[in-house]
Design a protein around this motif. Structure first.
Motif, PDB file in Angstrom:
ATOM      1  N   UNK A   7       0.835  -1.207   0.000  1.00 58.95           N
ATOM      2  CA  UNK A   7       0.000   0.000   0.000  1.00 58.95           C
ATOM      3  C   UNK A   7       0.869   1.257   0.000  1.00 58.95           C
ATOM      4  N   UNK A   8       1.909   1.277   0.827  1.00 55.57           N
ATOM      5  CA  UNK A   8       2.808   2.436   0.858  1.00 55.57           C
ATOM      6  C   UNK A   8       3.528   2.610  -0.476  1.00 55.57           C
ATOM      7  N   UNK A   9       3.901   1.500  -1.088  1.00 49.97           N
ATOM      8  CA  UNK A   9       4.558   1.545  -2.397  1.00 49.97           C
ATOM      9  C   UNK A   9       3.617   2.132  -3.448  1.00 49.97           C
ATOM     10  N   UNK A  43      10.598   3.658   4.636  1.00 48.72           N
ATOM     11  CA  UNK A  43      11.020   3.735   6.039  1.00 48.72           C
ATOM     12  C   UNK A  43      10.749   5.131   6.598  1.00 48.72           C
ATOM     13  N   UNK A  44      10.994   6.153   5.809  1.00 54.29           N
ATOM     14  CA  UNK A  44      10.719   7.519   6.240  1.00 54.29           C
ATOM     15  C   UNK A  44       9.224   7.720   6.482  1.00 54.29           C
ATOM     16  N   UNK A  45       8.394   7.165   5.608  1.00 54.65           N
ATOM     17  CA  UNK A  45       6.949   7.252   5.793  1.00 54.65           C
ATOM     18  C   UNK A  45       6.527   6.575   7.096  1.00 54.65           C
ATOM     19  N   UNK A  46       7.105   5.422   7.361  1.00 55.72           N
ATOM     20  CA  UNK A  46       6.775   4.685   8.584  1.00 55.72           C
ATOM     21  C   UNK A  46       7.213   5.488   9.800  1.00 55.72           C
ATOM     22  N   UNK A  47       8.418   6.006   9.773  1.00 57.12           N
ATOM     23  CA  UNK A  47       8.942   6.775  10.908  1.00 57.12           C
ATOM     24  C   UNK A  47       8.117   8.038  11.177  1.00 57.12           C
ATOM     25  N   UNK A  91       4.957   8.270  10.303  1.00 53.76           N
ATOM     26  CA  UNK A  91       3.574   7.863  10.543  1.00 53.76           C
ATOM     27  C   UNK A  91       2.622   8.315   9.450  1.00 53.76           C
ATOM     28  N   UNK A  92       3.165   8.668   8.301  1.00 53.61           N
ATOM     29  CA  UNK A  92       2.363   9.153   7.189  1.00 53.61           C
ATOM     30  C   UNK A  92       1.378   8.087   6.709  1.00 53.61           C
ATOM     31  N   UNK A  93       0.100   8.450   6.713  1.00 49.68           N
ATOM     32  CA  UNK A  93      -0.969   7.559   6.216  1.00 49.68           C
ATOM     33  C   UNK A  93      -1.018   6.210   6.916  1.00 49.68           C
ATOM     34  N   UNK A 137       5.043  -1.996  11.524  1.00 51.24           N
ATOM     35  CA  UNK A 137       6.141  -1.749  10.579  1.00 51.24           C
ATOM     36  C   UNK A 137       7.386  -1.128  11.217  1.00 51.24           C
ATOM     37  N   UNK A 138       7.240  -0.488  12.338  1.00 49.50           N
ATOM     38  CA  UNK A 138       8.371   0.216  12.968  1.00 49.50           C
ATOM     39  C   UNK A 138       9.599  -0.658  13.228  1.00 49.50           C
ATOM     40  N   UNK A 139       9.428  -1.909  13.655  1.00 45.81           N
ATOM     41  CA  UNK A 139      10.621  -2.724  13.920  1.00 45.81           C
ATOM     42  C   UNK A 139      11.412  -3.125  12.668  1.00 45.81           C
TER      43      UNK A 139
END
Length: 77
Positions: free
Chosen positions: A20-22, A45-49, A51-53, A62-64
């Motif tokens: 989904x992020x891709x 990884x930046x999106x996860x860090x 918290x975008x969407x 996903x953080x780990x």
């Protein structure tokens, strides 16, 4: 055995979230297809860090993941 099924379920959720992020990145960046996997993994990884969407639950899932983990998941896509 239950622990194993829970781990498999988490792995499937991670794959779907990464996909989904891709897709989100692809919509905003048409040239994404031509970028190296490592660069795409960094953007995810930046999106996860940030918290975008992502819901808090999705972010916690996903953080780990390391950059290498994300690269591997992308290569399975």
């Amino acid at each position: 055995m239950l622990q194993e099924k829970h781990g498999d379920l988490d792995a499937e959720k991670r794959k779907k979230l990464i996909t989904r992020l891709l897709e989100d990145l692809s919509r905003s960046n048409p040239d994404l297809y031509y970028q190296p996997t490592s660069q795409i993994a960094l953007q995810i990884k930046q999106q996860v860090d940030e918290g975008t969407n992502l819901s808090n639950e999705d972010r916690a899932l996903l953080s780990p993941l390391t950059l290498r983990d994300i690269e591997v998941l992308l290569s399975l896509h």
